[in-house]
Design a protein around this motif. Structure first.
Motif, PDB file in Angstrom:
ATOM      1  N   ILE A  84      52.107  37.215  22.487  1.00  0.00           N
ATOM      2  CA  ILE A  84      50.733  36.245  21.341  1.00  0.00           C
ATOM      3  C   ILE A  84      50.452  34.519  22.422  1.00  0.00           C
ATOM      4  O   ILE A  84      49.706  33.763  22.473  1.00  0.00           O
ATOM      5  N   LYS A  85      51.699  34.240  21.457  1.00  0.00           N
ATOM      6  CA  LYS A  85      51.661  32.524  21.909  1.00  0.00           C
ATOM      7  C   LYS A  85      52.101  32.023  23.068  1.00  0.00           C
ATOM      8  O   LYS A  85      51.188  31.460  23.173  1.00  0.00           O
ATOM      9  N   LYS A  86      52.460  33.039  23.806  1.00  0.00           N
ATOM     10  CA  LYS A  86      52.296  32.766  25.822  1.00  0.00           C
ATOM     11  C   LYS A  86      51.395  32.873  25.987  1.00  0.00           C
ATOM     12  O   LYS A  86      51.636  31.473  27.248  1.00  0.00           O
ATOM     13  N   LYS A  87      50.400  33.806  26.042  1.00  0.00           N
ATOM     14  CA  LYS A  87      48.665  33.752  26.069  1.00  0.00           C
ATOM     15  C   LYS A  87      48.304  32.438  26.366  1.00  0.00           C
ATOM     16  O   LYS A  87      47.470  31.911  27.146  1.00  0.00           O
ATOM     17  N   ARG A  88      48.633  32.219  24.933  1.00  0.00           N
ATOM     18  CA  ARG A  88      47.543  31.125  24.037  1.00  0.00           C
ATOM     19  C   ARG A  88      47.661  29.884  24.932  1.00  0.00           C
ATOM     20  O   ARG A  88      47.612  28.839  25.103  1.00  0.00           O
ATOM     21  N   LYS A  89      49.413  29.837  25.133  1.00  0.00           N
ATOM     22  CA  LYS A  89      49.424  28.828  25.900  1.00  0.00           C
ATOM     23  C   LYS A  89      48.981  28.233  27.121  1.00  0.00           C
ATOM     24  O   LYS A  89      48.810  27.469  27.838  1.00  0.00           O
ATOM     25  N   ALA A  90      49.725  29.723  27.835  1.00  0.00           N
ATOM     26  CA  ALA A  90      49.159  29.700  29.362  1.00  0.00           C
ATOM     27  C   ALA A  90      47.861  28.935  29.489  1.00  0.00           C
ATOM     28  O   ALA A  90      47.755  28.143  30.615  1.00  0.00           O
ATOM     29  N   LYS A  91      46.791  29.525  28.418  1.00  0.00           N
ATOM     30  CA  LYS A  91      45.582  29.623  28.226  1.00  0.00           C
ATOM     31  C   LYS A  91      45.298  27.631  28.525  1.00  0.00           C
ATOM     32  O   LYS A  91      44.217  27.301  28.365  1.00  0.00           O
TER      33      LYS A  91
END
Length: 317
Positions: A84-91
């Motif tokens: 979830i943290k990686k997806k939020r960072k990529a977004k």
């Protein structure tokens, strides 16, 4: 024996009297209290459990084929906190890149409708790291030392507050060069400033810091990689002075000489150590000279006493 028999009869009689008294006093107690002394219901009878017939022990070889043919539903994938943290960072990075792209396309420092733009970019200085209390008049007053100024502009936000940098346009390129060399690292209102040439209209494809460009080194990473000095270049430790600049600096003083002495760190301590060593050396030399003087005085005293003894013997003879 007679005594014990009489005692037993007395105890039985007292117990009977007590029971009679209880029975006669029971109708005076409330039902809630009487329920506490009521006997418990009898324990219900349960038949003993019958033992089941256990299956005989066998192997699992006969069930292997059934396991192969069994169609079970797979569990849905559950995202971990790291995913979830990686997806939020990529977004967030994608949104940031998109915003930078839009702002880069709109960036045009040579736009003719800009009323705050200076006329000649090659005679304009960029002044950064200013105190937010400094006004355009203060900035102009500080840089008039180097020569006549054609225009001085302090960049402000939508609310009219200073953003900490501005532009100074000189009438002569010679004055600009002198200010470029001398004003970098100077203190204005107790803050060291950074002075550089304007690059937005003089360097092709130039982008400021807010659009991912710039030349600053104060935001690269940690303390071990970030620039920790003021100005374009590191201070020269062998440069001294800066008194004239301090005298003409009306907003707090302090020139490159002060900065160099502060950067040198323990220079004052080294000089104190040298003075202490010199003082100790002088004391030892004075002590040695004092000892020599004492020895010379004793030698002269003994010589004088010997001369007096010889004169006395001669007169006696």
């Amino acid at each position: 024996t007679t005594n014990f028999s009489g005692l037993a009869r007395g105890v039985r009689k007292e117990c009977a009297d007590l029971e009679t008294t209880k029975a006669s006093m029971a109708h005076y107690l409330p039902p809630a209290i009487m329920a506490l002394f009521a006997p418990r219901p009898p324990v219900p009878f349960k038949e003993p459990p019958q033992k089941r017939k256990m299956y005989p022990y066998s192997g699992v070889a006969g069930f292997v084929q059934n396991l192969k043919e069994y169609n079970y539903a797979k569990n849905p994938y559950q995202e971990t906190p790291q995913d979830i943290k990686k997806k939020r960072k990529a977004k967030h990075e994608a949104s940031h890149e998109k915003r930078l792209k839009i702002q880069t396309e709109k960036f045009n420092p040579s736009h003719p409708d800009n009323p705050d733009m200076t006329k000649d970019a090659f005679k304009t200085l960029y002044v950064a790291r200013l105190s937010y209390e400094v006004t355009a008049e203060d900035l102009k007053q500080e840089f008039e030392y180097y020569g006549p100024i054609a225009k001085c502009h302090l960049v402000k936000d939508k609310n009219g507050k200073s953003r900490g940098y501005g532009f100074v346009e000189f009438e002569s390129s010679r004055d600009l060069k002198e200010a470029y060399k001398d004003a970098d690292g100077r203190k204005i209102n107790k803050r060291r400033i950074l002075v550089d040439v304007e690059r937005g209209r003089t360097v092709k494809n130039w982008k400021p810091r807010r659009l991912g460009g710039g030349l600053g080194g104060t935001r690269k990473g940690g303390k071990d990689v970030n620039q920790r000095y003021s100005g374009r270049e590191p201070p020269a430790h062998d440069r001294r002075g800066g008194g004239d600049r301090d005298r003409r600096d009306s907003y707090g003083g302090g020139g490159r000489g002060d900065r160099d002495r502060r950067d040198r760190g323990g220079g004052g301590r080294d000089r104190r150590d040298d003075r202490d060593r010199d003082r100790d050396r002088r004391r030892r030399s004075d002590r040695d000279r004092g000892g020599d003087r004492d020895r010379d005085r004793d030698r002269r005293r003994r010589r004088d006493e010997g001369d007096r003894d010889r004169d006395r013997r001669r007169r006696r003879d």
